[in-house]
Write a protein that holds these residues in place. Sequence first.
Motif, PDB file in Angstrom:
ATOM      1  N   HIS A 173      -7.500 -18.639  50.027  1.00 10.24           N
ATOM      2  CA  HIS A 173      -8.339 -19.671  50.644  1.00 10.24           C
ATOM      3  C   HIS A 173      -8.766 -20.746  49.646  1.00 10.24           C
ATOM      4  N   GLY A 174      -8.239 -20.682  48.432  1.00 11.05           N
ATOM      5  CA  GLY A 174      -8.548 -21.702  47.439  1.00 11.05           C
ATOM      6  C   GLY A 174      -9.981 -21.691  46.963  1.00 11.05           C
ATOM      7  N   LEU A 175     -10.605 -20.520  46.920  1.00 11.66           N
ATOM      8  CA  LEU A 175     -12.016 -20.407  46.562  1.00 11.66           C
ATOM      9  C   LEU A 175     -12.185 -19.799  45.177  1.00 11.66           C
ATOM     10  N   LEU A 176     -13.111 -20.337  44.404  1.00 14.61           N
ATOM     11  CA  LEU A 176     -13.463 -19.743  43.125  1.00 14.61           C
ATOM     12  C   LEU A 176     -14.561 -18.714  43.328  1.00 14.61           C
ATOM     13  N   PHE A 177     -14.890 -17.983  42.254  1.00  9.50           N
ATOM     14  CA  PHE A 177     -15.904 -16.937  42.350  1.00  9.50           C
ATOM     15  C   PHE A 177     -17.021 -17.199  41.363  1.00  9.50           C
ATOM     16  N   GLU A 178     -18.235 -17.264  41.882  1.00 10.92           N
ATOM     17  CA  GLU A 178     -19.435 -17.398  41.059  1.00 10.92           C
ATOM     18  C   GLU A 178     -19.893 -15.991  40.660  1.00 10.92           C
ATOM     19  N   LEU A 179     -19.805 -15.691  39.373  1.00 11.63           N
ATOM     20  CA  LEU A 179     -20.156 -14.359  38.897  1.00 11.63           C
ATOM     21  C   LEU A 179     -21.531 -14.378  38.237  1.00 11.63           C
ATOM     22  N   GLN A 180     -22.494 -13.743  38.890  1.00 14.75           N
ATOM     23  CA  GLN A 180     -23.809 -13.567  38.281  1.00 14.75           C
ATOM     24  C   GLN A 180     -24.013 -12.090  38.026  1.00 14.75           C
ATOM     25  N   VAL A 181     -23.954 -11.735  36.748  1.00 16.45           N
ATOM     26  CA  VAL A 181     -24.086 -10.340  36.351  1.00 16.45           C
ATOM     27  C   VAL A 181     -24.536 -10.310  34.890  1.00 16.45           C
ATOM     28  N   PHE A 182     -25.183  -9.239  34.485  1.00 15.15           N
ATOM     29  CA  PHE A 182     -25.606  -9.098  33.096  1.00 15.15           C
ATOM     30  C   PHE A 182     -24.395  -9.019  32.165  1.00 15.15           C
ATOM     31  N   TRP A 183     -24.563  -9.545  30.961  1.00 11.25           N
ATOM     32  CA  TRP A 183     -23.438  -9.649  30.031  1.00 11.25           C
ATOM     33  C   TRP A 183     -22.826  -8.308  29.656  1.00 11.25           C
ATOM     34  N   TRP A 184     -23.565  -7.222  29.745  1.00 12.43           N
ATOM     35  CA  TRP A 184     -22.980  -5.934  29.371  1.00 12.43           C
ATOM     36  C   TRP A 184     -21.962  -5.443  30.413  1.00 12.43           C
ATOM     37  N   HIS A 185     -21.849  -6.166  31.522  1.00 14.70           N
ATOM     38  CA  HIS A 185     -20.802  -5.868  32.498  1.00 14.70           C
ATOM     39  C   HIS A 185     -19.567  -6.754  32.296  1.00 14.70           C
ATOM     40  N   PHE A 186     -19.482  -7.459  31.176  1.00 12.11           N
ATOM     41  CA  PHE A 186     -18.372  -8.396  31.000  1.00 12.11           C
ATOM     42  C   PHE A 186     -17.041  -7.703  30.722  1.00 12.11           C
TER      43      PHE A 186
END
Length: 316
Positions: A173-186
Amino acid sequence: MSDVMELRRRFLETGADDDLPIADAHQHFFDVERNYFPWLADKPVKNFRYGNYDSIRRSFLPDDYLRAAGHHRIVKTVLIEGEWNPADPLGELRWVESLRREHGFPHAMSGQAWLDREDVDEVVGVYGRHPLVKGIRHKPAAVARTEHTDSFVAPGSMRDPKWRDGYAKLHAHGLLFELQVFWWHFNEAAELARDFPSTQIVINHGGLPADRSEEGLSAWRRALEQVAREPNVHLKISGICIPGARWSVEANGPVVRGAIDVFGTQRCSFASNYPVDGVVDRMTDIFDGFKQIVRGYPVEDRLRLFHDNTARVYGI
């Protein structure tokens, strides 16, 4: 909102902060009298990262935004879903669409979607067909740093097969993903980026570097370095306030410069996160702080950080 090309030309000539066009990569609108945002209408959650947020439990609309922006040359904005009523995820799009018709902005939007819900096909399909919507946000399940392990997996997390099935639909669908998560989940975010290389990930709020101790910032930077190896990851520098303290160059300069050192000036964007960051300080002071921190950078890099990168990533 001023003519973008003229401001770009003038800024490249003068390098003056007053000429710098800004594309705000992360902002919100709220109308708490007409719409239901549970986190604003219901009893405040106890673990909000800025502490008490009663001061922003009110409506914040385009005219409020323009007043808050003050002297800054905001030329474009990207509205990020504001945790609208989850029973009606598409309602926020209808409302934002009406605001854009009346006020001329926002210029792009990332909508609410729940990747592990049964309505994911319907919601993502509507977003994919709408020219205003560039991406979606669904905050994945996360745990405190003390509880996290490299093998972490949970329902609703980035390693949850059902969540990933929903995530896999974004590219079509041509959509990007906004990722909001704590850095230790990187580490999980890096896996996600590798497994779905055609989907753009935009990390929200710098990975939430709340621990400003030397050890905390060192660990945060190592996590950034891990996820920055993936070319389909972009970083938004915003939401880096310290509870109970005014936004300051002294406190936030190391975070901003560290993020840019890792991701480079072509893969970072500045954003206000307004009105949420209004819990701590004024939008004018936040953007003034960003400008001061990078004042010694080449004008081309400053233009990328404040405008061009956001315009490219969101196609505005």
